[in-house]
Design a protein around this motif. Structure first.
Motif, short mmCIF file in Angstrom:
data_model
loop_
_atom_site.label_atom_id
_atom_site.label_comp_id
_atom_site.label_asym_id
_atom_site.label_seq_id
_atom_site.Cartn_x
_atom_site.Cartn_y
_atom_site.Cartn_z
N ASP A 10 -4.40 24.64 -36.44
CA ASP A 10 -4.89 24.58 -37.82
C ASP A 10 -5.74 23.35 -38.09
N TRP A 11 -6.01 22.56 -37.03
CA TRP A 11 -6.83 21.35 -37.10
C TRP A 11 -6.25 20.35 -38.10
N GLU A 12 -4.94 20.31 -38.14
CA GLU A 12 -4.24 19.35 -39.00
C GLU A 12 -4.13 18.01 -38.28
N PRO A 13 -4.49 16.88 -38.93
CA PRO A 13 -4.31 15.57 -38.29
C PRO A 13 -2.82 15.21 -38.24
N LEU A 14 -2.29 15.14 -37.01
CA LEU A 14 -0.87 14.88 -36.85
C LEU A 14 -0.53 13.40 -36.94
N LYS A 15 -1.41 12.56 -36.42
CA LYS A 15 -1.10 11.13 -36.37
C LYS A 15 -2.39 10.32 -36.37
N MET A 16 -2.33 9.15 -37.02
CA MET A 16 -3.43 8.18 -36.99
C MET A 16 -2.93 6.95 -36.24
N LEU A 17 -3.49 6.71 -35.06
CA LEU A 17 -3.06 5.59 -34.23
C LEU A 17 -3.89 4.36 -34.60
N ARG A 18 -3.21 3.35 -35.14
CA ARG A 18 -3.88 2.10 -35.55
C ARG A 18 -3.30 0.95 -34.73
N GLY A 19 -4.15 0.30 -33.97
CA GLY A 19 -3.70 -0.82 -33.15
C GLY A 19 -4.83 -1.73 -32.74
N HIS A 20 -6.04 -1.23 -32.78
CA HIS A 20 -7.20 -2.04 -32.43
C HIS A 20 -7.79 -2.71 -33.67
N LYS A 21 -8.35 -3.89 -33.46
CA LYS A 21 -8.98 -4.63 -34.54
C LYS A 21 -10.51 -4.54 -34.48
N GLY A 22 -11.00 -3.66 -33.63
CA GLY A 22 -12.44 -3.45 -33.51
C GLY A 22 -12.73 -1.99 -33.19
N ALA A 23 -13.99 -1.70 -33.02
CA ALA A 23 -14.40 -0.33 -32.73
C ALA A 23 -13.83 0.12 -31.40
N VAL A 24 -13.29 1.34 -31.37
CA VAL A 24 -12.75 1.91 -30.13
C VAL A 24 -13.92 2.46 -29.32
N ASN A 25 -14.02 2.04 -28.06
CA ASN A 25 -15.14 2.45 -27.20
C ASN A 25 -14.84 3.70 -26.38
N SER A 26 -13.59 3.85 -25.93
CA SER A 26 -13.27 4.96 -25.04
C SER A 26 -11.78 5.26 -25.11
N ILE A 27 -11.44 6.54 -24.87
CA ILE A 27 -10.04 6.97 -24.80
C ILE A 27 -9.88 7.89 -23.60
N ALA A 28 -8.63 7.99 -23.10
CA ALA A 28 -8.32 8.87 -21.96
C ALA A 28 -6.88 9.34 -22.09
N ILE A 29 -6.68 10.65 -21.91
CA ILE A 29 -5.36 11.25 -22.00
C ILE A 29 -4.80 11.44 -20.60
N HIS A 30 -3.55 11.05 -20.40
CA HIS A 30 -2.88 11.23 -19.11
C HIS A 30 -2.78 12.72 -18.79
#
Length: 351
Positions: free
Chosen positions: A207-227
């Protein structure tokens, strides 16, 4: 009365009879006066007036008919415009796909989203265009495909969603307040997005519902990777930190400072190692260890990097500013270098 008087009375009665006009009777039996020239003129003018009124009525009827026709044509044109406003991806050709075929999707600075079907027959690969259209109002910075879904992110802070099976646009996501920097699907069930606002969002594709907002960086996020297991995720940002996220709980598992600004992060296919790419070097890490196992150095700026496995061995592939793909072993030794394009290499992906 004498005879002379009688003759005078007869003459007077005959004169009066001749002087008075005769009255004519109508069909109804009512006497009416004969028509004079003035009466004829009046009746003719009345006829002209009635004719003109009838003609005006006919003209108004024609005008109302033409207006109704114009309204119908306008409504039809509006319907056509509404149909044309719906962004549909062009349909795939009806021919059966090849045994070795896959879809290549690329976004450009010109806001164009390209879709190409790659077919491999023997040692020859051909590219057939599938769709091309302007997807955003800003340059496209991230593209990811998972299952039947395709997502694209742009500097317009919007994530566009598409159904590759039905070839239609599903809608857009507006959870971020900055340019979209990274997108990655985990299978076809979840989508992770990162932005310059420093937030990582987890979406459910049902349903394209946002499940979680991960907040931990203090700057722009450059890249992400899922295990590969879908339980962990990595992220690097402008704040010179790398964070390991527990996706089961939506909490931060660890946070480590990096010597430089990490630009790219990627897992190995086995999930036992991961890499962090900086401007001109790549460091290889093992899960659970903070010290790098090896470091790959490049003379040119590294623009993309990933880890591939071949014959039970893992290799680091880097695309750089020098138009080459450099292949390194896991211990940091360069094994090969191939010139692939006439311009810099901006992206790599495994098939």
């Amino acid at each position: 009365m004498s005879e002379s008087q009688r003759k005078r009375a007869k003459t007077m009665t005959t004169a009066s009879k001749t002087a008075t006009p005769k009255k004519t009777k109508s069909k109804t039996g009512v006497a009416r006066k004969p028509k004079t020239e003035v009466g004829k003129a009046i009746e003719s003018s009345k006829r002209d007036i009635t004719k003109s009124e009838n003609s005006k009525k006919e003209i108004t009827k024609k005008d109302t008919k033409s207006e109704s026709r114009k309204k119908d044509t306008k409504s039809e044109s509006k319907k056509k415009d509404n149909k044309s406003e719906n962004t549909d991806l062009p349909a795939l050709p009806k021919s059966e796909p090849a045994h070795d075929s896959f879809l290549v999707v690329a976004g450009t600075y010109e806001r164009i989203l390209y879709g190409l079907e790659a077919r491999v027959v023997g040692s020859v690969m051909t590219l057939n265009p599938q769709f091309i259209f302007p997807a955003h109002i800003g340059c496209i910075k991230a593209v990811s495909a998972g299952g039947r879904y395709l997502a694209s992110g742009s500097t317009d802070e919007v994530i566009k969603l598409y159904d590759l099976k039905k070839r239609v646009e599903l809608g857009s996501l507006h959870e971020h307040s900055g340019s979209i920097t990274a997108l990655q699907f985990h299978g076809g069930s979840h989508l992770l997005s990162a932005s310059e606002d420093g937030v990582i969002c987890i979406f459910r594709t049902n349903d394209w519902e946002p499940l979680k907002m991960l907040r931990g960086h203090k700057g722009a996020v450059n890249s992400i990777a899922i295990h590969p297991s879908g339980k962990l995720a990595l992220s690097v940002a402008q704040d010179r930190t790398i964070i390991i996220w527990n996706l089961l709980t939506g909490q931060r598992a660890s946070r480590v400072k990096t010597p430089q600004v990490g630009e790219i992060v990627a897992w190995s296919p086995s999930g036992s190692h991961y890499i962090v790419a900086y401007a001109t070097e790549v460091q290889v890490y093992k899960v659970g260890q903070t010290e790098s196992l090896a470091t790959v150095f490049s003379k040119q700026r590294i623009l993309c990097a990933l880890v591939a496995s071949y014959e039970n061995a893992e290799y680091v592939l880097c695309g750089s500013q020098d138009k080459r793909i450099h292949i390194y072993s896991a211990d940091g030794v360069e094994r090969a270098s191939v010139v692939c394009h006439e311009n810099r290499i901006k992206g790599l992906s495994l098939v």
